[in-house]
Design an enzyme around this catalytic site. Structure first.
Site, mmCIF file in Angstrom:
data_model
loop_
_atom_site.group_PDB
_atom_site.id
_atom_site.type_symbol
_atom_site.label_atom_id
_atom_site.label_comp_id
_atom_site.label_asym_id
_atom_site.label_seq_id
_atom_site.Cartn_x
_atom_site.Cartn_y
_atom_site.Cartn_z
ATOM 1 C CG HIS A 28 -5.710 2.137 5.282
ATOM 2 N ND1 HIS A 28 -5.078 2.837 5.875
ATOM 3 C CD2 HIS A 28 -4.751 1.077 5.238
ATOM 4 C CE1 HIS A 28 -4.159 2.978 6.717
ATOM 5 N NE2 HIS A 28 -3.516 0.859 5.649
ATOM 6 C CB SER B 285 5.538 -1.719 11.583
ATOM 7 O OG SER B 285 5.567 -0.454 11.790
ATOM 8 C CG ASN C 4 -1.550 1.267 1.188
ATOM 9 O OD1 ASN C 4 -1.571 2.535 0.223
ATOM 10 N ND2 ASN C 4 -2.320 1.372 2.724
ATOM 11 C CD1 TRP C 5 3.470 0.789 -2.672
ATOM 12 C CD2 TRP C 5 3.096 2.302 -4.943
ATOM 13 N NE1 TRP C 5 3.794 -0.112 -3.548
ATOM 14 C CE2 TRP C 5 3.961 0.823 -5.204
ATOM 15 C CE3 TRP C 5 2.739 3.098 -6.000
ATOM 16 C CZ2 TRP C 5 4.296 0.989 -6.440
ATOM 17 C CZ3 TRP C 5 4.133 2.452 -6.550
ATOM 18 C CH2 TRP C 5 4.091 2.025 -7.097
ATOM 19 C CE LYS C 6 -0.325 3.268 4.613
ATOM 20 N NZ LYS C 6 -0.412 3.375 6.247
ATOM 21 C CD GLU D 265 -2.810 5.587 6.716
ATOM 22 O OE1 GLU D 265 -3.034 5.817 5.404
ATOM 23 O OE2 GLU D 265 -1.818 4.852 7.322
ATOM 24 N N GLY E 283 2.941 2.762 10.808
ATOM 25 C CA GLY E 283 4.340 3.558 10.629
ATOM 26 C C GLY E 283 5.121 4.423 11.617
ATOM 27 C CD GLU F 108 -4.740 -1.297 8.233
ATOM 28 O OE1 GLU F 108 -3.516 -1.246 7.448
ATOM 29 O OE2 GLU F 108 -5.858 -1.064 7.974
ATOM 30 N N GLY G 280 3.191 -1.286 4.283
ATOM 31 C CA GLY G 280 2.891 0.389 4.017
ATOM 32 C C GLY G 280 4.155 0.853 3.864
HETATM 33 P P1 PGA Z 1 2.959 -0.128 7.554
HETATM 34 O O1 PGA Z 1 1.679 0.674 7.239
HETATM 35 O O2 PGA Z 1 3.587 -1.017 7.382
HETATM 36 O O3 PGA Z 1 3.436 1.549 7.113
HETATM 37 O O4 PGA Z 1 2.633 0.408 9.356
HETATM 38 C C1 PGA Z 1 0.735 -0.573 7.104
HETATM 39 C C2 PGA Z 1 -0.122 -0.228 6.723
HETATM 40 O O5 PGA Z 1 -1.031 1.028 6.730
HETATM 41 O O6 PGA Z 1 -1.303 -1.294 6.371
#
Ligand code: PGA
Length: 256
Positions: A97, A215, A11-13, A99, A175, A169, A236
């Site tokens: 997600h 992470s 997931n590149w966001k 976010e 992150g 999640e 991410g």
């Molecule tokens: P991260 O993000 O690997 O940077 O913690 C994971 C996610 O948002 O699914």
């Protein structure tokens, strides 16, 4: 026990231009583009879908979007529909997600409409269920996960479950560099699978892939991926560089 092929989804966001995204996947395809024992999906921002689709053409890497609107077309300024994603050769889409839930106030009911729209349009939803630190500390993890899962899967048939992926999640691990312990993660994954058995059937629950998101890195991936109910990762930060993403795909291949 049903064998579930591992899935690593990046997931590149809100990162990478169309050109930067194409460069990254070109590197990925050179290394893992022929891998067949792990499913690999990259989810660039909408603006990079087309260039990435071109760069992965002919490889085993698949294309996913990060969001969609439940309607197919209409007056929804700034939104993108499932048929539009299909036209760009997307096969997967992340739905709900953490976010989107926290920063854009997406509700379980709205997320459910997105899941149904994705399935109707032959897009495989990666439905995220999320847990905050406060919820974990209050011992409410399993309850919140259950509520989100039951609401998100309303109206989804047993047959459609074959095309759906779930991602767990823990928001406090996204992150942040903090990672849920393997026991914490496995406990929730096993709970989700148990719930799927109740909501659908045992064979359906055994087939669904449940990803861990928070992470996941080359250093912690082997242990997480060795857990019985952890079938891959929603990645991410570590998906933004070819090297770390390739290492994760290799870890999934070794863990199968
Ligand atoms: P991260 O993000 O690997 O940077 O913690 C994971 C996610 O948002 O699914």
């Amino acid at each position: 026990m049903t064998h579930r092929r591992k899935l690593i989804a990046g997931n590149w966001k809100m990162n990478k231009t169309a050109a930067d995204g194409a460069a990254l996947v070109t590197e990925l395809v050179g290394t893992i583009g022929k891998i067949t024992d792990v499913d690999v999906v990259v989810c660039p921002p909408f603006t990079a879908l087309e260039s990435v689709a071109r760069a992965i053409d002919g490889s085993t890497v698949k294309l996913g979007a990060q969001n969609l609107h439940p309607e197919s077309s209409g007056a929804f300024t700034g939104e993108i529909s499932a048929p539009m994603l299909r036209a760009l050769f997307a096969t997967h889409v992340i739905v709900g997600h953490s976010e989107r839930r926290s920063l854009f106030a997406e509700t379980d009911a709205f997320i459910n409409l997105k899941v149904l729209a994705a399935l109707k349009n032959q897009l495989r939803p990666i439905l995220c269920v999320v847990e905050s630190l406060a919820e974990r500390e209050a011992g409410a993890t399993l309850k919140v996960v259950q509520t989100q899962l039951e609401a998100g899967l309303q109206g989804v048939s047993k047959e459609q479950m074959a095309n759906l992926v779930i991602a767990y999640e823990p928001v406090w691990a996204i992150g942040t560099g903090k990672v849920a312990t393997t026991d914490q993660a496995q406990e929730v994954h096993a709970f989700i699978r148990g719930l799927l058995t109740k909501l659908f059937t045992e064979p359906v629950a055994q087939r669904v892939r449940i990803l861990y998101g928070g992470s996941m890195k080359p250093a912690n991936a082997p242990e997480l991926l060795a857990q019985k109910d952890i079938d891959g990762g929603l990645i991410g930060g570590a998906s933004l560089e070819a090297r770390s993403f390739v290492e994760l795909v290799n870890a999934a291949s070794a863990a199968k």
